[in-house]
Enzyme design. Sequence first.
Site, short mmCIF file in Angstrom:
data_model
loop_
_atom_site.label_atom_id
_atom_site.label_comp_id
_atom_site.label_asym_id
_atom_site.label_seq_id
_atom_site.Cartn_x
_atom_site.Cartn_y
_atom_site.Cartn_z
N HIS A 135 3.32 8.65 10.31
CA HIS A 135 3.14 7.06 9.90
C HIS A 135 4.63 6.64 10.02
O HIS A 135 5.52 7.13 9.70
CB HIS A 135 2.54 6.83 8.55
CG HIS A 135 2.44 5.60 8.08
ND1 HIS A 135 3.17 4.74 7.88
CD2 HIS A 135 1.08 4.99 8.26
CE1 HIS A 135 2.46 3.43 7.54
NE2 HIS A 135 1.35 3.42 7.90
N ASP A 212 4.66 13.18 2.75
CA ASP A 212 3.86 11.88 2.76
C ASP A 212 2.47 12.24 2.43
O ASP A 212 1.88 13.05 3.35
CB ASP A 212 4.18 11.36 4.12
CG ASP A 212 3.20 9.91 4.29
OD1 ASP A 212 2.16 9.81 3.55
OD2 ASP A 212 3.40 9.27 5.35
N GLN A 215 -2.47 10.05 2.65
CA GLN A 215 -3.92 10.39 3.24
C GLN A 215 -4.51 11.66 2.58
O GLN A 215 -5.40 12.20 2.89
CB GLN A 215 -3.98 10.60 4.81
CG GLN A 215 -3.48 9.27 5.54
CD GLN A 215 -4.71 7.96 5.13
OE1 GLN A 215 -5.65 8.48 4.77
NE2 GLN A 215 -4.19 6.89 5.33
N LYS A 238 -5.11 3.54 -1.68
CA LYS A 238 -6.07 4.51 -0.36
C LYS A 238 -6.91 5.38 -1.39
O LYS A 238 -7.61 6.15 -0.67
CB LYS A 238 -4.99 5.07 0.28
CG LYS A 238 -4.33 4.26 1.36
CD LYS A 238 -3.56 5.21 2.23
CE LYS A 238 -2.43 4.19 3.10
NZ LYS A 238 -2.95 3.47 4.08
N CYS A 376 -0.09 2.26 12.73
CA CYS A 376 1.33 2.30 12.17
C CYS A 376 1.92 3.66 12.66
O CYS A 376 2.40 4.46 11.76
CB CYS A 376 1.60 2.06 10.61
SG CYS A 376 1.07 0.28 10.24
N1 PLP Z 1 1.90 7.40 5.28
C1 PLP Z 1 0.57 7.45 5.70
C2 PLP Z 1 0.02 8.80 6.20
C3 PLP Z 1 -0.38 6.43 5.66
O1 PLP Z 1 -1.63 6.34 6.13
C4 PLP Z 1 0.11 5.01 5.21
C5 PLP Z 1 -0.72 3.95 5.13
O2 PLP Z 1 -1.37 3.84 5.94
C6 PLP Z 1 1.31 5.01 4.76
C7 PLP Z 1 2.28 6.15 4.66
C8 PLP Z 1 1.81 3.88 3.93
O3 PLP Z 1 1.37 3.44 3.04
P1 PLP Z 1 1.71 2.12 1.92
O4 PLP Z 1 1.45 0.95 3.24
O5 PLP Z 1 0.69 2.23 0.94
O6 PLP Z 1 3.13 2.26 1.37
#
Ligand code: PLP
Length: 418
Positions: A135, A212, A215, A238, A376
């Site tokens: 992401h 990260d 998910q 999420k 993203c």
């Molecule tokens: N990393 C992953 C794999 C994501 O799916 C997301 C959000 O879609 C993020 C990071 C970023 O999360 P946030 O926007 O809540 O900071």
Amino acid sequence: MSANPKQAREDHFERDMAQYRADFPALVQEVNGHPLAFLDSAASSQRAQPVIDAVTHYETHDHANVHRGVHTLSQRATESYEGARESVQRFINGASTREVVFTRGTTESINLVAQCFAGPRLSAGDEVLITHLEHHANIVPWQMLCERTGAKLIVAHVEDDGSVPAENVTSRFTDRTRILAISAVSNALGTVLPLDEIIPAAKAADITVVVDGAQAVPHQQVDVQALGADFFAFSAHKMVGPTGIGVLWGRETLLDAMPPWQGGGDMIETVTLEKSTWNTLPYKFEAGTPNISGAVGLGAAVEYLQGVGMDNISRYEHLLLNVLTEQLEAQGDVRIVGTAPGKAAVVSFLMDGVHPHDLGTIVDHHGVAVRTGHHCAMPIMQRFDVPGTARASLAFYNNRDDIDALVASLATVRKLFK
Ligand code: PLP
């Protein structure tokens, strides 16, 4: 009762899990004259009623600023806020609440690590290793850091089916690799990365591992101590909790050795006009009045998820994922992007000759919410040579009707565009 006992048990399990849908008030509505089929939980999940109730109770009865007041409401607010931290610590099996830092979410957690941990430690020629499916939140902070320090960003290859065998990552380790920043689960493809193989190899090579987990946490039991990473980031929104709150878990020794992130109230121990000293963990990283009601909601969310049971969630979502995948594969003109074995609750797909945005718009007319675009994760879209995809993502509050609604709405897309 079904003649097949195994099938009977599965049916029973599915009926049991179906009860949780009623805990999500937003799902009980019509959109464009159709019952809502919400298939966009990877972007943000719906809120469970106990989460809404906990936040409402806090806002209605207990709100005051935390940590500073001797009066009753301030003490109640502090208890709620710190109680949420304890719930999170138990949920991810952190060794101590000192390791649980509240942030705005995954993005802020990763930026915090990049700036406060990696920033002072990287020099020109050092390497930060990521994968091609990250992401943007796990790419851009590292790019910014590499630009500042002269370090190099190295990218591990993703296979044509979206899988990332451990070897693709471990073969990129060099004696200059300092940081491995890697997703547990891909939001764009649903790939589950083999962290149980990758992390021990990284630790053996003395590489700091940043996961990260945005998910992963909503879909499977996470045990940060068993995982063996150094930092782990996730977002409440999420996982049936509120927006604007998330967590950075980090090993205490590492967090302790890091400089603060932002300066201000709460993160200090003493301040004189000449010099300030820092508060203990985790407050050193929580400058200013925090998102108290967000933390309360996150605490309620993890309690709720534990009540449902992460193993049940995982099992049920896999069942739905199989149904969704089979139904989309049966369409003939639909191509699934990302077919790695053992995926989590995400299906990215394309329909021949139809732009994903058009598809998303038409299915919305039928009450079906899917996400369209690059999710993203532009680099992995470029890797597969597509501008974007449509993405249906599942949570444990979905059911077979949601999948049927998506498939039925695809028939209209087909009629209109082909
Ligand atoms: N990393 C992953 C794999 C994501 O799916 C997301 C959000 O879609 C993020 C990071 C970023 O999360 P946030 O926007 O809540 O900071």
